[in-house]
Design an enzyme around this catalytic site. Structure first.
Site, PDB file in Angstrom:
ATOM      1  N   LYS A  79       0.705  -1.222  -0.013  1.00  0.00           N
ATOM      2  CA  LYS A  79      -0.203  -0.066  -0.040  1.00  0.00           C
ATOM      3  C   LYS A  79       0.957   1.172  -0.061  1.00  0.00           C
ATOM      4  O   LYS A  79       0.668   2.292  -0.672  1.00  0.00           O
ATOM      5  CB  LYS A  79      -0.916  -0.128   1.171  1.00  0.00           C
ATOM      6  N   THR A  80       1.899   1.371   0.898  1.00  0.00           N
ATOM      7  CA  THR A  80       2.633   2.408   0.840  1.00  0.00           C
ATOM      8  C   THR A  80       3.544   2.646  -0.460  1.00  0.00           C
ATOM      9  O   THR A  80       3.357   3.815  -0.789  1.00  0.00           O
ATOM     10  CB  THR A  80       3.794   2.313   1.944  1.00  0.00           C
ATOM     11  N   ASP A 124      -1.753   6.817   6.373  1.00  0.00           N
ATOM     12  CA  ASP A 124      -1.484   5.200   6.614  1.00  0.00           C
ATOM     13  C   ASP A 124      -2.476   4.863   8.013  1.00  0.00           C
ATOM     14  O   ASP A 124      -2.575   5.758   8.546  1.00  0.00           O
ATOM     15  CB  ASP A 124      -0.063   4.854   6.856  1.00  0.00           C
ATOM     16  N   THR A 173      -5.905  -1.561   6.801  1.00  0.00           N
ATOM     17  CA  THR A 173      -5.720  -2.980   6.787  1.00  0.00           C
ATOM     18  C   THR A 173      -7.382  -3.563   7.002  1.00  0.00           C
ATOM     19  O   THR A 173      -7.719  -4.623   7.178  1.00  0.00           O
ATOM     20  CB  THR A 173      -5.151  -3.629   7.873  1.00  0.00           C
ATOM     21  N   ARG A 232       6.654  -8.299   1.498  1.00  0.00           N
ATOM     22  CA  ARG A 232       7.378  -7.635   2.903  1.00  0.00           C
ATOM     23  C   ARG A 232       8.205  -8.951   3.492  1.00  0.00           C
ATOM     24  O   ARG A 232       9.308  -8.855   3.928  1.00  0.00           O
ATOM     25  CB  ARG A 232       6.492  -6.953   3.717  1.00  0.00           C
TER      26      ARG A 232
HETATM   27  N1  LIG Z   1       3.968  -5.643  -5.800  1.00  0.00           N
HETATM   28  C1  LIG Z   1       5.481  -5.475  -5.278  1.00  0.00           C
HETATM   29  N2  LIG Z   1       6.544  -5.897  -5.901  1.00  0.00           N
HETATM   30  C2  LIG Z   1       7.713  -5.566  -5.294  1.00  0.00           C
HETATM   31  N3  LIG Z   1       7.892  -5.697  -3.880  1.00  0.00           N
HETATM   32  C3  LIG Z   1       6.897  -5.083  -3.163  1.00  0.00           C
HETATM   33  C4  LIG Z   1       5.613  -5.286  -3.804  1.00  0.00           C
HETATM   34  N4  LIG Z   1       4.676  -4.847  -2.756  1.00  0.00           N
HETATM   35  C5  LIG Z   1       5.495  -4.756  -1.720  1.00  0.00           C
HETATM   36  N5  LIG Z   1       6.547  -4.690  -2.103  1.00  0.00           N
HETATM   37  C6  LIG Z   1       7.846  -4.703  -0.787  1.00  0.00           C
HETATM   38  O1  LIG Z   1       7.324  -5.138   0.176  1.00  0.00           O
HETATM   39  C7  LIG Z   1       7.613  -4.125   1.353  1.00  0.00           C
HETATM   40  C8  LIG Z   1       6.459  -3.741   1.938  1.00  0.00           C
HETATM   41  O2  LIG Z   1       5.578  -2.962   1.220  1.00  0.00           O
HETATM   42  P1  LIG Z   1       4.830  -1.652   1.918  1.00  0.00           P
HETATM   43  O3  LIG Z   1       5.383  -0.804   2.804  1.00  0.00           O
HETATM   44  O4  LIG Z   1       4.424  -0.935   0.517  1.00  0.00           O
HETATM   45  O5  LIG Z   1       3.306  -2.483   2.289  1.00  0.00           O
HETATM   46  P2  LIG Z   1       2.139  -1.822   3.068  1.00  0.00           P
HETATM   47  O6  LIG Z   1       1.100  -2.588   2.619  1.00  0.00           O
HETATM   48  O7  LIG Z   1       2.254  -0.443   3.064  1.00  0.00           O
HETATM   49  O8  LIG Z   1       2.312  -2.427   4.465  1.00  0.00           O
HETATM   50  P3  LIG Z   1       1.668  -1.736   5.969  1.00  0.00           P
HETATM   51  O9  LIG Z   1       0.139  -1.666   5.815  1.00  0.00           O
HETATM   52  O10 LIG Z   1       2.425  -2.395   7.023  1.00  0.00           O
HETATM   53  O11 LIG Z   1       2.180  -0.428   5.814  1.00  0.00           O
HETATM   54  C9  LIG Z   1       8.423  -2.832   0.627  1.00  0.00           C
HETATM   55  O12 LIG Z   1       9.540  -3.007   0.802  1.00  0.00           O
HETATM   56  C10 LIG Z   1       8.132  -3.412  -1.137  1.00  0.00           C
HETATM   57  O13 LIG Z   1       9.493  -3.153  -1.441  1.00  0.00           O
END
Ligand SMILES: Nc1ncnc2c1ncn2[C@@H]1O[C@H](COP(=O)(O)OP(=O)(O)OP(=O)(O)O)[C@@H](O)[C@H]1O
Length: 351
Positions: A79-80, A124, A173, A232
Site C-alpha cells: 500500500k505504501t 496510513d 488493513t 514484505r
Molecule cells: N508488488 C510488489 N512488488 C515488489 N515489491 C513489493 C511489492 N509490494 C510490496 N513490496 C515490498 O514489500 C515491502 C512492504 O511494502 P509496503 O510497505 O508498501 O506494504 P504496506 O501494504 O504499506 O504495509 P503496511 O500496511 O504495513 O504499511 C516494501 O519493501 C516493498 O519493496
C-alpha cells in the site's frame, strides 16, 4: 552490511521475522531500497495496477489532481509502495502521515492547510484517525475546504478555510472500520490481494538482484512458498537466508530450509503466532467457535493484530473459517498441527 549495523539480526527471531510492521531503521532502510518506483516495476496486483494507471492517465489528460484513492488489504502487500508510485508517476509531491498521528481535528487542519496545490497526502492506517478529524476530512475531500471552530460554547464560530486541491490516498488493513461517509468519498478503492507464489518469486528475484545475491530457483520457490503471500515477508525471509548462507557458508535449498526452520517458519509459512492461535483453538476450545477477544487474550496478542494479520492468511489457506458465532479451525488445521481431536464428547461438534 555487518551484524553490528543490522539490529534486526539481533532481535528475537519471532519479532524479526513475523511482525509485518518495520521495527528498526535497518528494516526501514532495507524496505526503502527494495521498493519498486513505477507501476511497471510493481509485481502482481494486475487489476489494481490497471485501475490506477487509468485513473492517473485520465487526471493527466484533464490536467487535474487524481481522484482520492483508498488502498485496502493486509499489511506488507504494497500500500505504501503504491502511494509512492502514484506520486512518482503523476510527478506530484507526497506528504506522508498516519491515522494514529491525527488524534485531533486540529492535527488534520494543520496538515491540510500546509499542502501545496496538487500535493498527494498519504494517510496510513486511516481507520485509526480521530472521529473529529474524520468529519473534517469529509468536507476537505469533497470541496477542498474545512471549517475551523474558534471559541467554545455559545460564542463558538466557524471560520471557513479554502485548501489547495490535493489527492488523498488512504491505506487501511480494516476497510470495514471506516465510516461509510468517508469510504464513499474515495473515487476508487483498491483491494490488494495476497500474492501468488509465482509472483513472490518475481519479487524475490528482483530483490536478490538489487542486493547482488545469488539465489537459485529451488531456493526462490521455497522462500516464496513460505512467505504468507506477502512481499514484505518474502524480502525479510530472503535477508535471514542471506545471513544464514553467509555465516554457515552454505547455499541453495539447504540454506533456505535450515534458516527458516531456525526462525520457526514452517512449510506453509506459518510462524509462531499463527501456530499459537491455532493451537489454542484446538487444544482449549476443541477447534471453536472462539470469539476474537478470547483468542487474543489467550495468546497474549492484540485483537487487531489477530484480525488483520493472522486471520486473513489462515482463512486464505483454509485453516480457519469465520462464522457468526466465532472463529472455527478446519480439519486441515488439526492435520497441519498434528493434534488429535478429543473424542470424549466433551465439546462434540464436527466441522
Ligand atoms: N508488488 C510488489 N512488488 C515488489 N515489491 C513489493 C511489492 N509490494 C510490496 N513490496 C515490498 O514489500 C515491502 C512492504 O511494502 P509496503 O510497505 O508498501 O506494504 P504496506 O501494504 O504499506 O504495509 P503496511 O500496511 O504495513 O504499511 C516494501 O519493501 C516493498 O519493496
Amino acid at each position: 552490511m555487518t551484524a553490528a549495523e543490522d539490529p534486526a539480526t539481533a532481535e528475537d527471531p519471532m519479532t524479526a521475522v513475523v511482525r509485518p510492521t518495520p521495527e528498526s531503521d535497518a528494516e526501514l532502510a532495507f524496505e526503502g531500497a527494495l521498493r519498486p518506483k513505477t507501476l511497471a516495476e510493481f509485481v502482481g496486483q494486475a487489476k489494481v495496477r490497471a485501475q490506477l494507471q487509468l485513473l492517473l492517465d485520465a487526471a493527466r489528460l484533464q490536467n487535474r489532481t487524481p481522484d482520492h484513492i483508498l488502498l485496502a488489504g493486509p499489511p506488507g502487500l504494497g500500500k505504501t509502495t503504491l502511494a509512492m508510485i502514484v506520486a512518482e508517476e503523476s510527478g506530484r509531491p507526497l506528504r506522508i502521515s498516519s491515522g494514529p498521528a491525527i488524534q485531533h481535528a486540529g492535527d488534520l487542519a494543520a496538515l491540510l492547510s500546509s499542502l501545496v496545490p496538487g500535493e498527494i497526502l498519504f494517510i496510513d492506517e486511516i481507520h485509526r484517525m480521530a472521529r473529529s478529524a474524520e468529519e473534517m476530512l469529509y468536507l476537505a475531500m469533497e470541496d477542498f475546504r474545512i471549517d475551523i471552530m474558534v471559541g467554545k460554547g455559545a460564542g463558538a464560530t466557524s471560520i471557513p478555510l479554502d485548501l489547495a486541491p490535493f489527492t488523498l490516498i488512504g491505506a487501511t488493513t480494516r476497510s470495514g472500520l471506516l465510516p461509510n461517509p468517508l469510504r464513499d468519498r474515495f473515487g476508487f478503492t483498491a483491494h490488494l490481494e495476497f500474492y501468488e507464489a509465482e509472483e513472490l518469486e518475481r519479487v524475490l528475484d528482483r530483490a536478490a538482484g538489487l542486493l547482488a545475491l545469488e539465489i537459485d530457483s529451488a531456493a526462490r520457490q521455497e522462500i516464496a512458498g513460505r512467505s504468507r503471500g506477502t512481499p514484505r515477508i518474502a524480502n525479510r525471509l530472503l535477508r535471514r537466508v542471506r545471513d544464514y548462507a553467509l555465516v554457515h557458508e552454505s547455499d541453495g535449498l539447504e540454506a533456505v530450509q535450515a534458516a527458516l526452520a531456525l526462525y520457526d517458519v514452517d512449510e506453509l509459512g506459518l510462524d509462531r503466532l499463527d501456530r499459537a492461535v491455532l493451537s489454542v483453538m484446538l487444544t482449549r476450545f476443541d477447534g471453536g467457535p472462539v470469539g476474537l477477544n478470547t483468542l487474543a487474550v489467550s495468546v497474549g496478542e492484540e485483537a487487531e493484530t489477530i484480525e488483520s494479520v493472522v486471520e486473513p492468511f489462515l482463512v486464505r489457506i483454509g485453516l480457519l473459517t469465520r462464522t457468526p458465532r466465532g472463529r472455527v479451525a478446519t480439519g486441515e488445521a488439526w492435520r497441519h498441527l498434528r493434534i488429535d481431536r478429543r473424542t470424549d464428547g466433551l465439546f462434540g461438534h464436527d466441522l
